[in-house]
Design a protein around this motif. Structure first.
Motif, mmCIF file in Angstrom:
data_model
loop_
_atom_site.group_PDB
_atom_site.id
_atom_site.type_symbol
_atom_site.label_atom_id
_atom_site.label_comp_id
_atom_site.label_asym_id
_atom_site.label_seq_id
_atom_site.Cartn_x
_atom_site.Cartn_y
_atom_site.Cartn_z
ATOM 1 N N UNK A 199 -7.451 6.203 -0.872
ATOM 2 C CA UNK A 199 -6.316 6.828 -0.039
ATOM 3 C C UNK A 199 -7.009 6.036 1.045
ATOM 4 N N UNK A 200 -7.654 5.258 1.768
ATOM 5 C CA UNK A 200 -7.991 4.375 2.864
ATOM 6 C C UNK A 200 -7.221 3.342 2.666
ATOM 7 N N UNK A 201 -6.439 2.483 1.280
ATOM 8 C CA UNK A 201 -6.235 1.521 1.539
ATOM 9 C C UNK A 201 -5.271 2.004 1.209
ATOM 10 N N UNK A 202 -4.502 2.916 0.412
ATOM 11 C CA UNK A 202 -3.023 3.454 0.357
ATOM 12 C C UNK A 202 -2.833 2.380 -0.861
ATOM 13 N N UNK A 251 3.868 2.606 -6.523
ATOM 14 C CA UNK A 251 4.208 2.314 -7.899
ATOM 15 C C UNK A 251 2.715 1.637 -8.528
ATOM 16 N N UNK A 252 2.498 1.964 -10.295
ATOM 17 C CA UNK A 252 1.276 1.009 -10.491
ATOM 18 C C UNK A 252 1.760 -0.176 -10.560
ATOM 19 N N UNK A 265 -3.383 -2.480 -8.531
ATOM 20 C CA UNK A 265 -3.597 -2.012 -7.319
ATOM 21 C C UNK A 265 -1.114 -0.864 -7.512
ATOM 22 N N UNK A 266 -1.347 -0.201 -6.826
ATOM 23 C CA UNK A 266 -0.266 0.626 -6.084
ATOM 24 C C UNK A 266 0.961 0.125 -4.706
ATOM 25 N N UNK A 267 1.438 0.006 -5.214
ATOM 26 C CA UNK A 267 2.357 -0.540 -4.292
ATOM 27 C C UNK A 267 4.257 -0.272 -4.435
#
Length: 341
Positions: A199-202, A251-252, A265-267
């Motif tokens: 949640x912190x980095x998103x 998205x992953x 990551x998720x972007x």
């Protein structure tokens, strides 16, 4: 500005999203008068491109074929003139130099400072056109000349209809419910830890104690021959750096080139993953980067022994290895989205 050569997955299909317009490079009217534009991301074949090594750069080929089976490539119209030379689709392949920079790639005309960019939307006869412009001086290219790349499938996808596009090549054992009301929690084989969006980095994906929190819930959405994996938490996260909107789905995908050890990551740039279920245990699945033997994994003791700086909770790509089966196999727990049911 530092850059390094782009080395895409051989034969992989890529979506190219412009960092300024945040839309995808699109081949338009392939059976009429073909042109190029940047349009809302839909992951259709006319937004998918493959990079072909020519020995002197890369030809960029559209994954869509015309009704008479023609293929189109990125090319230029006329001579080299800043902001006036348009990028056009052509049946004749031309080579471009592709370089990876922080946040994406640049697409350059060989042995020049000219790069493919999105023209300004509001002014002049070439407003909104895909064109050549000079690469800006400084640590980063102008956003109009920066392209985010996202792998979205294997080679040779063709689809005569929307329904064919949705079903062709889909693994039979992958998640069968296409509805966005189907939510999935992916746990390790112990059932105690789950993939969670930080949640912190998103952006970072970590392994955390299972809670079925929204940060641990994912949607599988059919895309080409695979699935995009979308987090449920996206709408409540702050905008990522360089993004003007905090309510876009995340998205992953991976950070940088797809290679062993790459960070998952998720972007907001989707990837079409190959999802395979175990033949005897339908709740067990593995998630592959398209066109490779690289899987979503946590490092585990063996990899940590080789890379002492790695942390257990960092999710990475790892080569398929039977000895690491528990590290690359996830248990799928389906969660009902009560707000949508």
């Amino acid at each position: 500005m530092t850059s390094k050569p782009f080395w895409p997955v051989t034969g992989g299909n890529y979506v190219l999203l412009n960092a300024e317009g945040k839309n995808a490079l699109t081949l338009v009217d392939i059976d009429g008068e073909p042109t190029l534009d940047c349009r809302e991301l839909r992951l259709e074949l006319n937004q998918q491109w493959t990079f072909i090594d020519t020995g002197h750069g890369s030809a960029i080929q559209s994954c869509q074929r015309s009704k008479d089976d023609r293929r189109f490539y990125l090319a230029i119209s006329g001579g080299l003139e800043q902001h006036k030379t348009q990028i056009v689709p052509s049946p004749t392949p031309l080579s471009f130099y592709i370089s990876v920079v922080d946040g994406g790639i640049t697409i350059a005309w060989p042995e020049s400072k000219y790069v493919v960019e999105l023209g300004e939307r509001r002014y002049g006869p070439n407003a909104g056109k895909i064109r050549l412009g000079k690469l800006a001086n400084g640590p980063q290219p102008h956003p109009s000349a920066l392209w985010h790349f996202s792998c979205c499938g294997g080679p040779g996808l063709s689809a005569p209809s929307t329904e064919a596009r949705r079903t062709e090549g889909r693994p039979e054992a992958a998640p069968a419910n296409d509805s966005t009301t189907a939510l999935h929690v992916l746990t390790d084989t112990s059932g105690k830890m789950a993939l969670q969006l930080d949640r912190i980095s998103g952006k970072l994906i970590k392994l955390r104690n299972i809670s079925q929190d929204w940060a641990q819930q994912w949607r599988f959405v059919p895309s080409g021959a695979g699935y995009t994996i979308e987090t449920r938490l996206a709408a409540s996260l702050p905008a990522q750096a360089g993004d003007d909107s905090g309510d876009r789905p995340l998205y992953l995908t991976v950070d940088g080139p797809a290679q062993p050890g790459a960070t998952v990551v998720a972007t907001r740039f989707p990837t079409s993953w190959r999802v395979e279920r175990n033949g005897t245990n339908k709740d067990a699945l593995r998630v592959f980067w398209p066109g490779t033997n690289l899987l979503v994994s946590w490092p585990g003791p063996r990899i940590l022994a080789q890379h002492a700086s790695e942390r257990y909770d960092r999710i990475i790509l790892a080569e398929c290895d039977r000895e690491d089966g528990p590290l690359t196999t996830w248990t799928d727990v389906v969660v009902l989205d009560s707000e949508s049911s």
